[in-house]
Design a protein around this motif. Structure first.
Motif, short mmCIF file in Angstrom:
data_model
loop_
_atom_site.label_atom_id
_atom_site.label_comp_id
_atom_site.label_asym_id
_atom_site.label_seq_id
_atom_site.Cartn_x
_atom_site.Cartn_y
_atom_site.Cartn_z
N LEU A 173 0.84 -1.20 -0.10
CA LEU A 173 0.11 0.07 0.05
C LEU A 173 0.87 1.26 -0.03
O LEU A 173 0.43 2.27 -0.40
N GLU A 174 2.05 1.05 0.55
CA GLU A 174 2.86 2.32 0.54
C GLU A 174 3.30 2.48 -1.11
O GLU A 174 3.47 3.75 -1.53
N THR A 175 3.67 1.71 -1.77
CA THR A 175 4.13 1.72 -3.03
C THR A 175 2.77 2.46 -3.97
O THR A 175 3.03 3.18 -4.82
N LEU A 176 1.68 1.89 -3.47
CA LEU A 176 0.40 2.52 -4.17
C LEU A 176 -0.02 4.17 -3.71
O LEU A 176 -0.87 4.58 -4.21
N ASN A 177 1.03 4.56 -2.61
CA ASN A 177 0.50 5.98 -2.05
C ASN A 177 -0.78 5.99 -1.52
O ASN A 177 -1.65 6.73 -1.72
N SER A 178 -1.34 4.79 -1.04
CA SER A 178 -2.74 4.79 -0.64
C SER A 178 -2.75 5.41 0.58
O SER A 178 -1.69 6.00 1.34
N THR A 179 -4.06 5.61 1.26
CA THR A 179 -4.37 6.50 2.30
C THR A 179 -5.01 5.71 3.38
O THR A 179 -5.78 4.94 3.31
N GLY A 180 -4.72 5.97 4.67
CA GLY A 180 -5.00 5.35 5.79
C GLY A 180 -6.20 6.50 6.49
O GLY A 180 -5.88 7.79 6.20
N ILE A 181 -7.02 6.20 7.18
CA ILE A 181 -7.74 6.93 8.07
C ILE A 181 -8.06 6.71 9.43
O ILE A 181 -7.90 5.47 10.00
N GLY A 182 -8.03 7.87 10.36
CA GLY A 182 -8.25 7.52 11.73
C GLY A 182 -9.50 8.33 12.36
O GLY A 182 -9.72 9.46 11.62
N GLY A 183 -10.44 7.50 12.80
CA GLY A 183 -11.80 8.15 12.84
C GLY A 183 -12.58 8.36 11.63
O GLY A 183 -12.69 7.71 10.73
N LEU A 184 -13.12 9.80 11.65
CA LEU A 184 -13.86 9.95 10.48
C LEU A 184 -13.33 11.01 9.63
O LEU A 184 -13.76 11.25 8.36
N ASN A 185 -12.28 11.88 9.82
CA ASN A 185 -11.74 12.80 9.25
C ASN A 185 -10.24 13.14 9.24
O ASN A 185 -9.71 14.16 9.04
N SER A 186 -9.29 12.08 9.63
CA SER A 186 -8.09 12.41 9.80
C SER A 186 -7.23 11.40 8.90
O SER A 186 -7.50 10.38 9.12
N TYR A 187 -6.66 11.79 7.95
CA TYR A 187 -6.16 11.07 6.87
C TYR A 187 -4.71 10.87 7.12
O TYR A 187 -3.95 11.98 7.42
N TYR A 188 -3.86 9.87 6.73
CA TYR A 188 -2.64 9.53 6.90
C TYR A 188 -1.82 8.75 5.60
O TYR A 188 -2.65 7.86 4.87
N SER A 189 -0.78 9.21 5.20
CA SER A 189 -0.13 8.23 4.41
C SER A 189 0.58 7.03 4.92
O SER A 189 0.61 6.93 6.16
N LEU A 190 0.45 5.89 4.08
CA LEU A 190 0.95 4.82 4.70
C LEU A 190 2.35 4.35 4.42
O LEU A 190 2.96 4.31 3.20
N LYS A 191 3.02 3.76 5.30
CA LYS A 191 4.50 3.34 5.40
C LYS A 191 4.62 2.09 5.85
O LYS A 191 4.30 1.53 6.92
N LYS A 192 5.35 1.13 4.92
CA LYS A 192 5.54 -0.22 5.12
C LYS A 192 6.59 -0.22 6.23
O LYS A 192 7.56 0.15 6.13
N ILE A 193 6.57 -1.14 7.52
CA ILE A 193 7.31 -1.20 8.45
C ILE A 193 8.09 -2.34 8.34
O ILE A 193 9.38 -2.66 8.15
N ASN A 194 7.49 -3.40 7.83
CA ASN A 194 8.14 -4.88 7.75
C ASN A 194 7.05 -5.80 7.43
O ASN A 194 5.87 -5.46 7.61
N THR A 195 7.67 -7.03 6.83
CA THR A 195 7.09 -8.23 6.65
C THR A 195 7.54 -9.32 7.55
O THR A 195 8.60 -9.75 7.60
N TYR A 196 6.39 -9.90 8.50
CA TYR A 196 6.96 -10.84 9.46
C TYR A 196 6.62 -12.22 9.05
O TYR A 196 5.86 -12.40 8.18
N PRO A 197 7.05 -13.49 9.37
CA PRO A 197 6.54 -14.72 9.00
C PRO A 197 5.46 -15.07 9.93
O PRO A 197 4.92 -14.50 10.73
N TYR A 198 4.74 -16.20 9.53
CA TYR A 198 3.41 -16.66 10.01
C TYR A 198 4.10 -16.98 11.51
O TYR A 198 5.01 -17.54 11.88
N ALA A 199 2.98 -16.57 12.40
CA ALA A 199 3.38 -16.49 13.88
C ALA A 199 3.35 -17.95 14.34
O ALA A 199 2.23 -18.47 14.39
N ARG A 200 4.30 -18.67 14.63
CA ARG A 200 4.34 -19.95 15.42
C ARG A 200 4.86 -19.95 16.90
O ARG A 200 6.09 -19.17 17.05
N VAL A 201 4.43 -20.67 17.55
CA VAL A 201 4.76 -20.72 18.95
C VAL A 201 6.02 -20.98 19.24
O VAL A 201 7.03 -20.41 20.00
N GLU A 202 6.83 -21.83 18.42
CA GLU A 202 8.07 -22.40 18.48
C GLU A 202 9.19 -21.19 17.96
O GLU A 202 10.33 -21.28 18.33
#
Length: 199
Positions: free
Chosen positions: A118-147
């Motif tokens: 979504l960062e590459t797309l310059n897509s938009t995030g929203i908080g509540g009804l009227n606050s808008y944010y640009s999106l920045k990828k933080i990381n990609t994590y593996p499937y969460a396994r207990v071990e």
């Protein structure tokens, strides 16, 4: 399947809701950062005969013989077929559920694993009804396994495991102090969709 929540029903007509039930098809369109103000005002209570596309300077786009229009300016377009509405009595809202029939997204935004960036797309995030944010990828994590769960007792373990500069940044905020008080951080974001667009 993909669902969204309609605001409480009242005396004001919900044109989106009426059109979904009437047509049986609708679209969800991510909005680029540069058009957040246009998107915001599509939620205004325009008269039924006023096109939100024209009034808010968006372009209606029809393709693949789909009955509902997409937003041409959107970098991520989803065409859906109405399947079910679920009344939520606690707050008088309604969940609309549709099956995904089409997805259109820029090829460059799909990574090697098939995820949409979504960062590459310059897509938009929203908080509540009227606050808008640009999106920045933080990381990609593996499937969460207990071990494979890190110890979390040493933040350097996480830094080494994921090689992410944002982990240390989160540590500093979560365990920091401000005016003598412990500080924490919590983040909730949702992708903005333009579900009002029907003419």
């Amino acid at each position: 399947l993909l669902g969204f929540i309609l605001r409480p029903a009242g005396k004001i007509k919900r044109h989106t809701y009426e059109n979904i039930l009437s047509n049986g098809y609708y679209t969800v369109n991510h909005i680029p950062n540069k058009m957040t103000i246009n998107s915001h005002y599509t939620s205004a209570k325009f008269d039924e005969n006023v096109s939100e596309f024209e009034r808010c300077k968006f372009t209606a786009e029809f393709k693949s013989n789909f009955m509902a229009p997409y937003v041409k300016e959107s970098p991520l377009q989803i065409g859906l077929k109405f399947k079910e509405e679920v009344p939520i009595k606690l707050n008088n809202t309604t969940m609309i559920i549709g099956s995904v029939e089409h997805i259109y997204v820029e090829k460059d935004a799909i990574d090697e694993e098939g995820y949409i960036n979504l960062e590459t797309l310059n897509s938009t995030g929203i908080g509540g009804l009227n606050s808008y944010y640009s999106l920045k990828k933080i990381n990609t994590y593996p499937y969460a396994r207990v071990e494979q769960t890190p110890s979390f007792s040493k933040w350097k373990d996480l830094n080494h495991h994921y090689q992410s500069k944002y982990v240390q940044h989160a540590k500093n905020h979560f365990h920091g102090e401000r005016n003598g008080k412990k500080t924490g951080i919590m983040l909730f974001t949702a992708a903005k969709d333009v579900n009002n667009f029907f003419v």
